[in-house]
Design an enzyme around this catalytic site. Structure first.
Site, PDB file in Angstrom:
ATOM      1  N   ASP A 156       0.830  -1.206   0.000  1.00 41.63           N
ATOM      2  CA  ASP A 156       0.000   0.000   0.000  1.00 41.63           C
ATOM      3  C   ASP A 156       0.867   1.259   0.000  1.00 41.63           C
ATOM      4  O   ASP A 156       0.692   2.159  -0.829  1.00 41.63           O
ATOM      5  CB  ASP A 156      -0.930  -0.041   1.214  1.00 41.63           C
ATOM      6  CG  ASP A 156      -2.055   0.987   1.178  1.00 41.63           C
ATOM      7  OD1 ASP A 156      -2.287   1.592   0.124  1.00 41.63           O
ATOM      8  OD2 ASP A 156      -2.709   1.145   2.219  1.00 41.63           O
TER       9      ASP A 156
ATOM     10  N   SER B 161      -3.124  -9.709   1.967  1.00 41.87           N
ATOM     11  CA  SER B 161      -3.332 -10.044   3.391  1.00 41.87           C
ATOM     12  C   SER B 161      -2.248 -10.905   4.037  1.00 41.87           C
ATOM     13  O   SER B 161      -2.371 -11.266   5.195  1.00 41.87           O
ATOM     14  CB  SER B 161      -4.700 -10.713   3.625  1.00 41.87           C
ATOM     15  OG  SER B 161      -5.719  -9.755   3.581  1.00 41.87           O
TER      16      SER B 161
ATOM     17  N   VAL C 210       1.268  -7.837   7.154  1.00 45.98           N
ATOM     18  CA  VAL C 210       0.878  -7.460   8.511  1.00 45.98           C
ATOM     19  C   VAL C 210      -0.499  -7.992   8.903  1.00 45.98           C
ATOM     20  O   VAL C 210      -0.818  -8.052  10.093  1.00 45.98           O
ATOM     21  CB  VAL C 210       0.947  -5.933   8.746  1.00 45.98           C
ATOM     22  CG1 VAL C 210       2.367  -5.427   8.602  1.00 45.98           C
ATOM     23  CG2 VAL C 210       0.001  -5.183   7.840  1.00 45.98           C
TER      24      VAL C 210
END
Length: 172
Positions: A33, A116, A119
């Site tokens: 991200d 996913s 973290v």
């Protein structure tokens, strides 16, 4: 449809769309991200702000801005809480939602990260099996997407995805 598992940097992929393993705010974070937001530039964050977030398992699409990809498809993956809270179904929904948005936006090529498994602690082997099966099933049933890449950050992740692909294609 051609499916390739590669090791590399998703922000360098020259595909119609890349997928961002986002958080529900869509306002950037760590890992994939953060890397996508940094590479795309501040315009990406500004566009993401207009969405007011995204639910886990769903997806939203933005322009790619400074990325080589035309679009970024953002999907918040599930946080692993032991597997009895719908996590596998939510992860499957992430991949299906992204592929559906890609097709709706006439994307012929899409690059995914391992959603996913950082973290959010989703077990890598299970995540790889879900991702590979969902992508292959979707593309078998829907036309338009010609090329899908699974972009793995490291060699261990790539090996796990390679094994999941081998297992899935032998089962067909």
């Amino acid at each position: 449809m051609r499916f390739q598992i590669v090791q590399g940097d998703i922000t360098k992929m020259r595909t119609d769309a890349i997928v961002n393993a986002a958080n529900t705010s869509l306002l950037g974070g760590g890992g994939v991200d953060g890397a996508i937001h940094r590479a795309a530039g501040p315009e990406l964050l500004a566009e993401c702000r207009t969405f007011h977030g995204c639910e886990t398992g769903q997806a939203k699409i933005t322009k790619g801005y400074r990325l080589p990809a035309k679009y970024v498809i953002h999907t918040p993956g599930p946080v692993w809480h032991g597997g009895n809270n719908g996590e596998p179904e939510l992860l499957q929904s992430c991949y299906r939602s992204c592929l559906s948005l890609a097709a709706q936006n006439h994307c012929c090529s899409v690059a995914f990260p391992s959603i996913s498994t950082g973290v959010y602690r989703f077990p890598l082997k299970l995540a790889a099996e879900i991702a590979v099966k969902t992508i292959l099933d979707y593309c078998r049933d829907h036309k338009g997407i010609e090329e899908v890449f699974m972009v793995c950050f490291d060699s261990n992740t790539k090996a796990v995805y390679d094994e999941a692909f081998k297992k899935e294609t032998m089962a067909i």
